[in-house]
Design a protein around this motif. Structure first.
Motif, PDB file in Angstrom:
ATOM      1  N   MET A   1       1.636  -1.520  -0.031  1.00  0.00           N
ATOM      2  CA  MET A   1      -0.050  -0.052  -0.569  1.00  0.00           C
ATOM      3  C   MET A   1       0.506   1.598  -0.033  1.00  0.00           C
ATOM      4  N   SER A   2       0.919   2.131  -1.174  1.00  0.00           N
ATOM      5  CA  SER A   2       1.829   2.807  -1.173  1.00  0.00           C
ATOM      6  C   SER A   2       1.190   4.426  -1.702  1.00  0.00           C
ATOM      7  N   ILE A   3       1.844   5.358  -1.428  1.00  0.00           N
ATOM      8  CA  ILE A   3       1.260   6.643  -1.753  1.00  0.00           C
ATOM      9  C   ILE A   3       2.117   6.887  -3.818  1.00  0.00           C
ATOM     10  N   GLN A   4       1.496   7.338  -4.698  1.00  0.00           N
ATOM     11  CA  GLN A   4       1.700   7.627  -5.814  1.00  0.00           C
ATOM     12  C   GLN A   4       1.591   8.792  -6.542  1.00  0.00           C
ATOM     13  N   VAL A   5       2.169   9.004  -6.308  1.00  0.00           N
ATOM     14  CA  VAL A   5       2.600  10.551  -6.877  1.00  0.00           C
ATOM     15  C   VAL A   5       3.103  10.392  -8.537  1.00  0.00           C
ATOM     16  N   GLN A   6       1.898  11.256  -9.229  1.00  0.00           N
ATOM     17  CA  GLN A   6       2.897  12.077 -11.305  1.00  0.00           C
ATOM     18  C   GLN A   6       2.856  13.082 -10.806  1.00  0.00           C
ATOM     19  N   ALA A  51       3.834  13.522   3.174  1.00  0.00           N
ATOM     20  CA  ALA A  51       3.116  12.570   4.262  1.00  0.00           C
ATOM     21  C   ALA A  51       3.966  11.542   4.762  1.00  0.00           C
ATOM     22  N   THR A  52       3.449  10.513   5.447  1.00  0.00           N
ATOM     23  CA  THR A  52       4.294   9.371   6.167  1.00  0.00           C
ATOM     24  C   THR A  52       3.611   8.367   6.418  1.00  0.00           C
ATOM     25  N   PRO A  53       3.418   7.264   5.317  1.00  0.00           N
ATOM     26  CA  PRO A  53       3.031   6.225   5.907  1.00  0.00           C
ATOM     27  C   PRO A  53       3.250   5.528   7.337  1.00  0.00           C
ATOM     28  N   VAL A  67      -2.051  12.785  -6.902  1.00  0.00           N
ATOM     29  CA  VAL A  67      -1.338  11.783  -6.405  1.00  0.00           C
ATOM     30  C   VAL A  67      -2.888  11.269  -5.238  1.00  0.00           C
ATOM     31  N   VAL A  68      -2.364   9.994  -5.797  1.00  0.00           N
ATOM     32  CA  VAL A  68      -3.641   8.811  -5.612  1.00  0.00           C
ATOM     33  C   VAL A  68      -2.863   8.279  -4.211  1.00  0.00           C
ATOM     34  N   PHE A  69      -3.701   8.030  -2.355  1.00  0.00           N
ATOM     35  CA  PHE A  69      -3.701   7.522  -1.951  1.00  0.00           C
ATOM     36  C   PHE A  69      -4.830   6.553  -1.214  1.00  0.00           C
ATOM     37  N   PRO A  70      -4.013   5.096  -1.310  1.00  0.00           N
ATOM     38  CA  PRO A  70      -4.987   3.774  -1.409  1.00  0.00           C
ATOM     39  C   PRO A  70      -6.136   3.608   0.075  1.00  0.00           C
ATOM     40  N   ALA A  71      -6.909   3.129  -0.088  1.00  0.00           N
ATOM     41  CA  ALA A  71      -7.938   2.833   0.994  1.00  0.00           C
ATOM     42  C   ALA A  71      -6.987   2.190   2.239  1.00  0.00           C
ATOM     43  N   GLY A  72      -7.364   2.601   3.490  1.00  0.00           N
ATOM     44  CA  GLY A  72      -7.108   1.827   4.486  1.00  0.00           C
ATOM     45  C   GLY A  72      -5.809   2.367   4.154  1.00  0.00           C
ATOM     46  N   LEU A  73      -4.641   3.485   4.183  1.00  0.00           N
ATOM     47  CA  LEU A  73      -3.511   3.999   4.717  1.00  0.00           C
ATOM     48  C   LEU A  73      -3.915   4.899   5.784  1.00  0.00           C
TER      49      LEU A  73
END
Length: 107
Positions: A1-6, A51-53, A67-73
């Protein structure tokens, strides 16, 4: 589960997603913890953030990033420069409310 940055996505991509019609959200310089109950897509209009998971490495993003933040993060936010973003949450109001209620009662 990771943050995606474009960084600097194409205008055609943003237009195809309808980003300009998404709601916006602002946050002053601050630090806070947050849980994403559903996936969130965001286009950063202004600002700089880290943002630090939980258990993960810090992710830096800012103006012009998609930026895409996955569910449950679960993340710790550091808003370094005031944030202004367009955002879209997966689901509808009913499912979003259900996920928040469920999370509140399972703590």
């Amino acid at each position: 589960m990771s943050i995606q940055v474009q960084h600097n996505p194409a205008e055609t991509q943003l237009k195809d997603l309808g980003v300009a019609k998404w709601p916006t959200w602002k946050k002053e310089v601050s630090t806070f913890d947050w849980t994403f109950h559903e996936q969130e897509q965001a286009y950063i209009l202004e600002g700089e953030c880290v943002a630090t998971p939980v258990g993960g490495a810090p992710v830096h993003f800012g103006k012009g990033d998609f930026v895409v933040f996955p569910a449950g993060l679960k993340v710790s936010w550091e808003v370094k420069q005031p944030l202004h973003k367009h955002y879209r949450l997966d689901g509808n109001v009913v499912t979003q409310t259900w996920l928040r209620l469920k999370a509140a009662f399972t703590k």
